[in-house]
Design a protein around this motif. Structure first.
Motif, PDB file in Angstrom:
ATOM      1  N   ARG A 207      52.087  46.623  45.353  1.00  0.00           N
ATOM      2  CA  ARG A 207      50.682  46.685  45.743  1.00  0.00           C
ATOM      3  C   ARG A 207      50.093  45.296  45.927  1.00  0.00           C
ATOM      4  O   ARG A 207      49.271  45.066  46.821  1.00  0.00           O
ATOM      5  N   LEU A 211      48.379  43.993  49.436  1.00  0.00           N
ATOM      6  CA  LEU A 211      47.039  43.420  49.515  1.00  0.00           C
ATOM      7  C   LEU A 211      47.080  41.983  50.026  1.00  0.00           C
ATOM      8  O   LEU A 211      46.199  41.551  50.775  1.00  0.00           O
ATOM      9  N   ALA A 233      37.586  41.725  46.487  1.00  0.00           N
ATOM     10  CA  ALA A 233      37.833  43.172  46.458  1.00  0.00           C
ATOM     11  C   ALA A 233      39.304  43.463  46.210  1.00  0.00           C
ATOM     12  O   ALA A 233      39.649  44.382  45.456  1.00  0.00           O
ATOM     13  N   ALA A 234      40.181  42.691  46.842  1.00  0.00           N
ATOM     14  CA  ALA A 234      41.617  42.887  46.648  1.00  0.00           C
ATOM     15  C   ALA A 234      42.004  42.615  45.198  1.00  0.00           C
ATOM     16  O   ALA A 234      42.827  43.326  44.610  1.00  0.00           O
ATOM     17  N   GLU A 236      40.090  42.966  42.610  1.00  0.00           N
ATOM     18  CA  GLU A 236      39.563  44.087  41.814  1.00  0.00           C
ATOM     19  C   GLU A 236      40.514  45.271  41.867  1.00  0.00           C
ATOM     20  O   GLU A 236      40.836  45.892  40.849  1.00  0.00           O
ATOM     21  N   ILE A 237      40.975  45.599  43.075  1.00  0.00           N
ATOM     22  CA  ILE A 237      41.895  46.726  43.250  1.00  0.00           C
ATOM     23  C   ILE A 237      43.223  46.449  42.556  1.00  0.00           C
ATOM     24  O   ILE A 237      43.763  47.289  41.821  1.00  0.00           O
ATOM     25  N   ASN A 238      43.744  45.253  42.753  1.00  0.00           N
ATOM     26  CA  ASN A 238      45.081  44.951  42.242  1.00  0.00           C
ATOM     27  C   ASN A 238      45.144  44.940  40.722  1.00  0.00           C
ATOM     28  O   ASN A 238      46.164  45.316  40.139  1.00  0.00           O
ATOM     29  N   THR A 240      43.967  46.899  38.749  1.00  0.00           N
ATOM     30  CA  THR A 240      44.129  48.252  38.206  1.00  0.00           C
ATOM     31  C   THR A 240      45.579  48.707  38.237  1.00  0.00           C
ATOM     32  O   THR A 240      45.906  49.777  37.705  1.00  0.00           O
ATOM     33  N   THR A 241      46.473  47.918  38.865  1.00  0.00           N
ATOM     34  CA  THR A 241      47.863  48.352  39.001  1.00  0.00           C
ATOM     35  C   THR A 241      48.660  48.022  37.741  1.00  0.00           C
ATOM     36  O   THR A 241      48.351  47.064  37.012  1.00  0.00           O
TER      37      THR A 241
END
Length: 262
Positions: A207, A211, A233-234, A236-238, A240-241
């Motif tokens: 992931r 990204l 934003a990337a 923030e998303i990453n 969570t992995t």
């Protein structure tokens, strides 16, 4: 006979154009099959990287013009634009939008759309015998498959125009010098090098790589404020992995991370 081979091993999808008698020129059916396979690899959590290559003396000689209706066929206004949007542009977009790193292992001639297929990939390996040809001008055609978008971003407008205006063959070493190719290797080492690179990528944080690819590709078409917002934003998303969380723990615990592609 299946002219597009698709094999997976060790989280790597190997997509091979297998029509050597035509230098792997793409028929519409083949092109659509490649688009489909890239989409499947992108969505498959069991795949971490993709290698695109060809068999024989050609990587891909572009679109197979012999199988079409010909330049003299009667056309309805809008037909050509629609064909390009749904064909060559979709193929290149499938590479650019694939959520997995895509490696081009250019084993021979990459011409026209075939050159753009290679250059859209995230990493480009080339055999010493490989050549890149912006062949469109030789046929009196305008470049398709996003060529006028890709080339200036890779080597600047003047070099891009030189290649497109003259249509001369570019050797693999010259392509590397211009920055179109990451590395040139002996012909006999191409498959192994591509496999080694892909295996390393497939063992990485899937992931985070997806990204990162998205950020780099988007950066060429945006301003600093938008790029910084996309980066935040990337991140923030990453975070969570599972891979990112284990990567941080591994750093604190002074051990190698155990990436799972999740």
């Amino acid at each position: 006979m299946d002219t597009v081979r698709y094999v997976t091993a060790e989280r790597v999808a190997h997509l091979t154009l297998d029509r050597p008698d035509a230098l792997n020129a793409l028929t519409p059916d083949q092109r659509d099959h490649v688009i489909q396979l890239l989409g499947e690899a992108s969505a498959d959590p069991g795949i971490g990287a993709v290698v695109v290559t060809g068999t024989g003396r050609g990587f891909c000689a572009g679109a197979d013009l012999r199988g079409g209706s010909g330049a003299t066929a009667e056309r309805v206004p809008g037909d050509v634009a629609r064909t390009i949007r749904l064909g060559a542009q979709q193929l290149v977009a499938a590479v650019l939008d694939c959520e997995k790193p895509v490696i081009a292992a250019v084993n021979g001639t990459a011409a026209g759309l075939g050159a753009h297929l290679a250059l859209a990939c995230d990493l480009v390996l080339a055999a010493e015998s490989a050549r890149f040809i912006e062949v469109f001008v030789r046929r009196g055609l305008v470049p398709d498959g996003g060529g006028a978008y890709l080339l200036p971003r890779l080597i600047g407008p003047h070099r891009a125009k030189e290649l497109m205006f003259f249509g001369d063959a570019l050797s693999a070493p010259d392509a590397e010098r211009l920055g179109l190719v990451n590395r040139v290797v002996p012909d006999a080492d191409l498959a192994k090098t591509a496999r080694d690179w892909a295996t390393r990528l497939a063992a990485g944080p899937t992931r985070a790589l997806a990204l990162t690819k998205q950020l780099v590709n988007a950066s060429l078409d945006t301003d600093r404020a938008a790029a910084f917002a996309a980066e935040a934003a990337a991140q923030e998303i990453n975070m969570t992995t599972r891979d990112a969380q284990d990567g941080v723990r591994a750093f604190v615990e002074r051990r190698p991370p155990e990436f799972r592609g999740r």
